[in-house]
Design a protein around this motif. Structure first.
Motif, PDB file in Angstrom:
ATOM      1  N   LEU A   1       0.739  -1.412   0.006  1.00 33.53           N
ATOM      2  CA  LEU A   1      -0.006   0.009   0.153  1.00 33.53           C
ATOM      3  C   LEU A   1       0.788   1.429   0.048  1.00 33.53           C
ATOM      4  CD1 LEU A   1      -3.076  -0.657   2.102  1.00 33.53           C
ATOM      5  CD2 LEU A   1      -3.093  -0.621  -0.131  1.00 33.53           C
ATOM      6  N   LYS A   2       2.248   1.227   0.540  1.00 33.28           N
ATOM      7  CA  LYS A   2       3.052   2.457   0.412  1.00 33.28           C
ATOM      8  C   LYS A   2       3.226   2.730  -0.809  1.00 33.28           C
ATOM      9  CE  LYS A   2       5.723   2.560   4.638  1.00 33.28           C
ATOM     10  NZ  LYS A   2       6.993   2.579   5.210  1.00 33.28           N
ATOM     11  N   ILE A   3       3.396   1.668  -1.671  1.00 32.82           N
ATOM     12  CA  ILE A   3       3.896   1.806  -3.213  1.00 32.82           C
ATOM     13  C   ILE A   3       2.673   2.355  -3.900  1.00 32.82           C
ATOM     14  CG2 ILE A   3       4.532   0.537  -5.422  1.00 32.82           C
ATOM     15  CD1 ILE A   3       6.723   0.627  -3.140  1.00 32.82           C
ATOM     16  N   VAL A   4       1.417   1.867  -3.565  1.00 30.14           N
ATOM     17  CA  VAL A   4       0.309   2.329  -4.215  1.00 30.14           C
ATOM     18  C   VAL A   4      -0.192   3.655  -3.778  1.00 30.14           C
ATOM     19  CG1 VAL A   4      -2.203   1.978  -4.552  1.00 30.14           C
ATOM     20  CG2 VAL A   4      -0.683   0.157  -4.548  1.00 30.14           C
ATOM     21  N   ARG A   5       0.182   4.244  -2.652  1.00 26.30           N
ATOM     22  CA  ARG A   5       0.087   5.592  -2.259  1.00 26.30           C
ATOM     23  C   ARG A   5       0.951   6.568  -2.872  1.00 26.30           C
ATOM     24  NH1 ARG A   5       0.170   5.491   4.304  1.00 26.30           N
ATOM     25  NH2 ARG A   5       0.102   7.906   3.723  1.00 26.30           N
TER      26      ARG A   5
END
Length: 202
Positions: free
Chosen positions: A9-13
């Motif tokens: 999710l860090k990457i998606v954000r």
């Protein structure tokens, strides 16, 4: 640099929606980190190109070395380098299994391939980077556990639509590659020309 195994999710954000990486939707719509909510400075051209490259790398689950190898291979072929690069990545076996709906993400599809659940033209292929060709048949190992796993995944596929270069027979759990994928069917929102520019000196 090894394949990324950290929080998705860090990457998606940071990069935006990456259907091949995760199906999760972040609750926060700003980049991670203590300065994520602050308005950032104007990004340089290099930063924009780097971001597009990272989108490609994380979505398809590639290492830096693998992606560079694909870029060099695309340069040697006749046609648009960016489009050829995307087509080569889309025709990988792990991505084809994902696009058929047999796995929720490309990472999960890679695991299916590695564990020998997937057959190509009735032969086990355990190499995720195997390049699927027009006419290839993708099926499941004749094992109850393999079939059960795929049936569960097909009930809620990672993407809602099947691209027009693939056919799927849900009853027999078999897919068919009809042709090379067209650019409009590639699910990732990306400017591939910026990726080619990023690697122009490598």
């Amino acid at each position: 640099m090894s394949r990324y195994r950290g929080p998705t999710l860090k990457i998606v954000r940071r990069l935006g929606e990456l259907p091949g990486l995760t199906r999760k939707i972040p609750k926060r719509n700003y980049p991670p980190g203590q300065h994520g909510q602050q308005q950032s400075k104007k990004r340089t051209e290099y930063a924009i190109r780097l971001e597009e490259k990272q989108k490609l790398r994380y979505n398809y689950g590639l290492t830096e070395k693998q992606l560079l190898r694909y870029v060099r291979k695309a340069r040697q072929l006749k046609g648009s380098t960016g489009q050829l690069l995307l087509q080569m990545l889309e025709m990988r076996l792990d991505n084809t299994v994902f696009r058929l709906g047999m796995a929720p993400t490309i990472c999960a599809a890679r695991q299916l391939v590695n564990h020998g659940h997937i057959l190509v033209n009735n032969g086990v292929v355990s190499i995720p980077s195997y390049e699927c060709k027009s006419g290839d048949s993708i099926s499941i190992k004749n094992k109850e556990s393999s079939k059960k796993l795929i049936k569960t995944n097909l009930e809620a596929p990672g993407l809602a639509y099947l691209p027009n270069h693939l056919d799927l027979d849900k009853n027999n759990l078999e897919g068919k590659v009809k042709s090379i994928i067209e650019r409009k069917w590639i699910a990732l929102s990306l400017n591939e020309l910026l990726v080619v520019e990023y690697y122009s000196r490598k």
